[in-house]
Design a protein around this motif. Structure first.
Motif, PDB file in Angstrom:
ATOM      1  N   VAL A 308     -19.071  21.938  12.810  1.00 14.43           N
ATOM      2  CA  VAL A 308     -20.412  21.479  12.434  1.00 14.43           C
ATOM      3  C   VAL A 308     -20.399  19.976  12.124  1.00 14.43           C
ATOM      4  CG1 VAL A 308     -22.325  21.772  10.799  1.00 14.43           C
ATOM      5  CG2 VAL A 308     -20.915  23.761  11.440  1.00 14.43           C
ATOM      6  N   TYR A 309     -19.358  19.546  11.384  1.00 11.92           N
ATOM      7  CA  TYR A 309     -19.313  18.147  10.932  1.00 11.92           C
ATOM      8  C   TYR A 309     -18.187  17.362  11.591  1.00 11.92           C
ATOM      9  CZ  TYR A 309     -22.665  19.221   7.281  1.00 11.92           C
ATOM     10  OH  TYR A 309     -23.802  19.567   6.609  1.00 11.92           O
ATOM     11  N   GLN A 310     -18.421  16.103  11.739  1.00 11.19           N
ATOM     12  CA  GLN A 310     -17.366  15.189  12.188  1.00 11.19           C
ATOM     13  C   GLN A 310     -17.654  13.836  11.555  1.00 11.19           C
ATOM     14  OE1 GLN A 310     -18.022  15.510  16.418  1.00 11.19           O
ATOM     15  NE2 GLN A 310     -19.330  13.686  16.420  1.00 11.19           N
ATOM     16  N   GLY A 311     -16.684  12.935  11.669  1.00 15.65           N
ATOM     17  CA  GLY A 311     -16.946  11.642  11.042  1.00 15.65           C
ATOM     18  C   GLY A 311     -15.827  10.664  11.286  1.00 15.65           C
ATOM     19  N   PHE A 312     -16.013   9.462  10.766  1.00 16.03           N
ATOM     20  CA  PHE A 312     -14.973   8.447  10.942  1.00 16.03           C
ATOM     21  C   PHE A 312     -14.458   7.954   9.598  1.00 16.03           C
ATOM     22  CE2 PHE A 312     -18.943   5.792  11.354  1.00 16.03           C
ATOM     23  CZ  PHE A 312     -18.753   4.942  10.263  1.00 16.03           C
ATOM     24  N   ALA A 313     -13.285   7.318   9.672  1.00 17.10           N
ATOM     25  CA  ALA A 313     -12.698   6.720   8.459  1.00 17.10           C
ATOM     26  C   ALA A 313     -12.016   5.429   8.856  1.00 17.10           C
ATOM     27  CB  ALA A 313     -11.691   7.676   7.841  1.00 17.10           C
ATOM     28  N   PHE A 314     -11.874   4.537   7.890  1.00 17.53           N
ATOM     29  CA  PHE A 314     -11.149   3.295   8.162  1.00 17.53           C
ATOM     30  C   PHE A 314     -10.488   2.810   6.884  1.00 17.53           C
ATOM     31  CE2 PHE A 314     -15.648   2.440   7.423  1.00 17.53           C
ATOM     32  CZ  PHE A 314     -15.604   1.582   6.338  1.00 17.53           C
ATOM     33  N   GLY A 315      -9.456   1.994   7.052  1.00 13.07           N
ATOM     34  CA  GLY A 315      -8.763   1.466   5.881  1.00 13.07           C
ATOM     35  C   GLY A 315      -8.238   0.078   6.151  1.00 13.07           C
ATOM     36  N   MET A 316      -8.198  -0.747   5.109  1.00 12.77           N
ATOM     37  CA  MET A 316      -7.665  -2.105   5.296  1.00 12.77           C
ATOM     38  C   MET A 316      -7.180  -2.678   3.965  1.00 12.77           C
ATOM     39  SD  MET A 316     -11.360  -3.752   6.032  1.00 12.77           S
ATOM     40  CE  MET A 316     -11.793  -2.249   6.887  1.00 12.77           C
ATOM     41  N   GLY A 317      -6.361  -3.714   4.060  1.00 15.40           N
ATOM     42  CA  GLY A 317      -5.834  -4.351   2.851  1.00 15.40           C
ATOM     43  C   GLY A 317      -6.814  -5.394   2.333  1.00 15.40           C
ATOM     44  N   ILE A 318      -7.113  -5.324   1.054  1.00 15.68           N
ATOM     45  CA  ILE A 318      -8.087  -6.264   0.480  1.00 15.68           C
ATOM     46  C   ILE A 318      -7.489  -7.675   0.355  1.00 15.68           C
ATOM     47  CG2 ILE A 318      -9.470  -6.781  -1.583  1.00 15.68           C
ATOM     48  CD1 ILE A 318      -9.951  -3.778  -1.834  1.00 15.68           C
ATOM     49  N   GLU A 319      -6.197  -7.747   0.008  1.00 18.14           N
ATOM     50  CA  GLU A 319      -5.553  -9.062  -0.087  1.00 18.14           C
ATOM     51  C   GLU A 319      -5.624  -9.788   1.249  1.00 18.14           C
ATOM     52  OE1 GLU A 319      -4.414  -6.396  -1.397  1.00 18.14           O
ATOM     53  OE2 GLU A 319      -3.799  -6.806  -3.459  1.00 18.14           O
ATOM     54  N   ARG A 320      -5.377  -9.027   2.319  1.00 16.56           N
ATOM     55  CA  ARG A 320      -5.376  -9.648   3.652  1.00 16.56           C
ATOM     56  C   ARG A 320      -6.756 -10.225   3.979  1.00 16.56           C
ATOM     57  NH1 ARG A 320      -2.835 -10.506   8.190  1.00 16.56           N
ATOM     58  NH2 ARG A 320      -3.615  -9.822  10.214  1.00 16.56           N
ATOM     59  N   LYS A 325     -10.158 -15.036   4.491  1.00 14.11           N
ATOM     60  CA  LYS A 325     -11.434 -15.700   4.208  1.00 14.11           C
ATOM     61  C   LYS A 325     -11.238 -16.968   3.382  1.00 14.11           C
ATOM     62  CE  LYS A 325     -16.084 -14.937   2.472  1.00 14.11           C
ATOM     63  NZ  LYS A 325     -17.096 -13.936   2.186  1.00 14.11           N
ATOM     64  N   TYR A 326     -10.300 -16.905   2.422  1.00 13.17           N
ATOM     65  CA  TYR A 326     -10.186 -18.032   1.490  1.00 13.17           C
ATOM     66  C   TYR A 326      -8.954 -18.908   1.712  1.00 13.17           C
ATOM     67  CZ  TYR A 326     -14.090 -15.727  -0.659  1.00 13.17           C
ATOM     68  OH  TYR A 326     -15.319 -15.160  -0.859  1.00 13.17           O
ATOM     69  N   GLY A 327      -8.255 -18.670   2.852  1.00 12.97           N
ATOM     70  CA  GLY A 327      -7.134 -19.535   3.201  1.00 12.97           C
ATOM     71  C   GLY A 327      -6.001 -19.505   2.182  1.00 12.97           C
ATOM     72  N   ILE A 328      -5.631 -18.309   1.752  1.00 10.64           N
ATOM     73  CA  ILE A 328      -4.530 -18.175   0.784  1.00 10.64           C
ATOM     74  C   ILE A 328      -3.275 -17.771   1.559  1.00 10.64           C
ATOM     75  CG2 ILE A 328      -3.747 -16.975  -1.306  1.00 10.64           C
ATOM     76  CD1 ILE A 328      -6.781 -16.410  -1.873  1.00 10.64           C
ATOM     77  N   PRO A 329      -2.211 -18.603   1.531  1.00 13.32           N
ATOM     78  CA  PRO A 329      -1.093 -18.351   2.440  1.00 13.32           C
ATOM     79  C   PRO A 329      -0.087 -17.276   2.000  1.00 13.32           C
ATOM     80  CG  PRO A 329      -0.792 -20.444   1.296  1.00 13.32           C
ATOM     81  CD  PRO A 329      -2.096 -19.882   0.829  1.00 13.32           C
ATOM     82  N   GLY A 337      -0.250 -14.653 -11.777  1.00  9.96           N
ATOM     83  CA  GLY A 337      -0.999 -15.015 -12.991  1.00  9.96           C
ATOM     84  C   GLY A 337      -0.871 -16.489 -13.340  1.00  9.96           C
ATOM     85  N   ASP A 338      -0.641 -17.337 -12.339  1.00  9.31           N
ATOM     86  CA  ASP A 338      -0.552 -18.778 -12.588  1.00  9.31           C
ATOM     87  C   ASP A 338      -1.979 -19.317 -12.767  1.00  9.31           C
ATOM     88  OD1 ASP A 338      -0.433 -21.562 -12.324  1.00  9.31           O
ATOM     89  OD2 ASP A 338       1.314 -21.470 -10.997  1.00  9.31           O
ATOM     90  N   THR A 339      -2.254 -19.876 -13.936  1.00  9.19           N
ATOM     91  CA  THR A 339      -3.642 -20.275 -14.221  1.00  9.19           C
ATOM     92  C   THR A 339      -4.127 -21.387 -13.281  1.00  9.19           C
ATOM     93  OG1 THR A 339      -2.788 -21.708 -15.954  1.00  9.19           O
ATOM     94  CG2 THR A 339      -3.674 -19.582 -16.649  1.00  9.19           C
ATOM     95  N   ARG A 340      -3.185 -22.200 -12.771  1.00  8.02           N
ATOM     96  CA  ARG A 340      -3.614 -23.256 -11.830  1.00  8.02           C
ATOM     97  C   ARG A 340      -4.084 -22.626 -10.522  1.00  8.02           C
ATOM     98  NH1 ARG A 340       2.000 -26.098 -12.024  1.00  8.02           N
ATOM     99  NH2 ARG A 340       2.397 -23.871 -11.850  1.00  8.02           N
ATOM    100  N   TRP A 341      -3.353 -21.578 -10.096  1.00  8.87           N
ATOM    101  CA  TRP A 341      -3.744 -20.840  -8.872  1.00  8.87           C
ATOM    102  C   TRP A 341      -5.101 -20.183  -9.099  1.00  8.87           C
ATOM    103  CZ3 TRP A 341      -5.054 -15.947  -7.191  1.00  8.87           C
ATOM    104  CH2 TRP A 341      -4.850 -15.642  -5.844  1.00  8.87           C
ATOM    105  N   ASN A 342      -5.237 -19.534 -10.257  1.00 11.76           N
ATOM    106  CA  ASN A 342      -6.499 -18.852 -10.573  1.00 11.76           C
ATOM    107  C   ASN A 342      -7.664 -19.836 -10.564  1.00 11.76           C
ATOM    108  OD1 ASN A 342      -5.094 -16.513 -10.857  1.00 11.76           O
ATOM    109  ND2 ASN A 342      -5.153 -16.470 -13.095  1.00 11.76           N
ATOM    110  N   ALA A 343      -7.423 -21.024 -11.152  1.00 11.89           N
ATOM    111  CA  ALA A 343      -8.506 -22.006 -11.220  1.00 11.89           C
ATOM    112  C   ALA A 343      -8.858 -22.501  -9.810  1.00 11.89           C
ATOM    113  CB  ALA A 343      -8.084 -23.175 -12.101  1.00 11.89           C
TER     114      ALA A 343
END
Ligand code: DAH
Length: 359
Positions: A308-320, A325-329, A337-343
């Motif tokens: 009766v039912y079917q569907g899709f699923a997906f998964g990905m890494g949030i860090e990646r 998006k933000y150019g973090i190498p 937890g380096d506050t300079r990195w955080n800032a």
């Protein structure tokens, strides 16, 4: 001085004592070793038995009365002292923030907030589950056969077995993926379902692109006619909004996951030069996640009829996603937890993601 006069005098002194030290002095002067009441008590020894009987009772009543007066005055003075202290120690939370110490939103939180905004707009809601899982939710219900090599591929952190249980039933582990919540969502709600899950996942691995704890985003749609075209459209829309790129090329490459059939690896189009990686356009591809149609065995494991039912699923890494998006190498820097990195990489807490403004 007789008992009645002494009581009158002490009562007056107790009422006049306006701090705890003064009150303690009154107490000592009355009930201490050399105190006035103690003195009168000593005098009882010199009286005749008849006199002592009468005076003794009167003196004891007076002594109790004075002790009670001292106690209630002490309560009042303690309250006054506490009120004064609270007034003195009060923190005025209406003070302006100090701009030089302004906090910022961690890129992981920011990315999650952006994802919530995008998926909410597509009619998804959020499901959740525990970090400490069992074998059923992490593997068995997701169609990992017993002893299947895919179980080993996950570099699982196991916890000590649950006492009184055996085999797979006794196993406890740190979830290796958020796919566990597909099972939880389907057990908690009847289809049709549109869910996303975001949270911590754990694997025993550590280098520039792996940390033992990382975050995943999981999504699923279960309905009667949901198909792979819907899956691709959904992902394409989401990546376009997330990266702010119009008409982003998205490609599926055949792959294998036990819980989906067919399964695919998701690539997005990009252009790479020596110094820059640009999402969109170009002739290169970047792998960004996994997906597929939910395997009928997974639906059966949670009591949903796959006819009766079917569907899709997906998964990905949030860090990646955040790194791209933000150019973090380097992935490892997310958790130092380096506050300079955080800032530097952090986001303005007052600038919440919002589809209308495109951020
Ligand atoms: N759970 C997979 C992993 O951690 C990612 C994944 C792949 C999730 C395909 C899915 C999917 O929902 O359909 O590697």
């Amino acid at each position: 001085m007789n008992a009645a006069e002494l009581k009158a005098e002490l009562t007056q002194k107790i009422e006049a004592a306006n701090d705890l030290n003064a009150l303690e002095e009154v107490r000592i002067s009355a009930l201490g070793k050399k105190g006035a009441i103690t003195d009168l008590m000593k005098g009882l020894g010199k009286m005749s038995p008849e006199e002592r009987k009468v005076e003794g009772v009167a003196l004891n009543v007076m002594k109790d009365d004075v002790a009670n007066l001292l106690e209630s005055r002490q309560k009042i003075l303690k309250k006054i002292a506490m009120d004064a202290r609270l007034k003195h120690e009060k923190i005025d939370i209406t003070l302006d923030s100090r701009p030089e110490r302004k906090g910022s939103i961690h890129p992981i939180t920011q990315t999650m907030d952006e994802m919530i905004t995008i998926f909410a707009d597509m009619g998804f809601d959020i499901h959740d589950g525990p970090d400490i899982e069992d074998d059923f939710h992490n593997f068995t219900a997701l169609n990992f056969p017993p002893k299947h090599p895919a179980r080993e591929m996950h570099d699982t952190f196991y916890l000590p077995d649950v006492e009184g249980k055996e085999g797979d039933e006794a196993k406890r582990l740190l979830r290796t993926h958020t796919s566990t919540c597909q099972i939880r969502a389907m057990l908690a709600h009847k289809p049709p379902l549109r869910k996303i899950v975001m949270g911590r996942t754990y694997r025993s691995d550590y280098d520039m692109t792996h940390t033992p704890m990382f975050h995943q985003l999981e999504g699923m749609v279960i309905d009667k006619e949901t198909n792979m075209g819907h899956l691709k459209g959904c992902l394409k829309t989401m990546y376009e909004k997330f990266f702010g790129v119009e008409d982003l090329p998205v490609r599926f490459r055949p792959s294998f996951f036990p819980f989906t059939e067919p399964s695919a690896e998701i690539d997005i189009g990009c252009s790479k030069s020596k110094s820059e990686l640009k999402i969109g356009g170009g002739d290169s591809w970047l792998e960004i996640g996994g997906c597929g149609m939910v395997h009928p065995n997974v639906l059966k494991a949670v009591g949903i009829d796959p006819d009766v039912y079917q569907g899709f699923a997906f998964g990905m890494g949030i860090e990646r996603m955040a790194m791209l998006k933000y150019g973090i190498p380097d992935l490892r820097t997310f958790f130092e937890g380096d506050t300079r990195w955080n800032a530097h990489y952090g986001h303005d807490p007052l600038n919440k993601p919002n589809l209308a403004t495109g951020s």
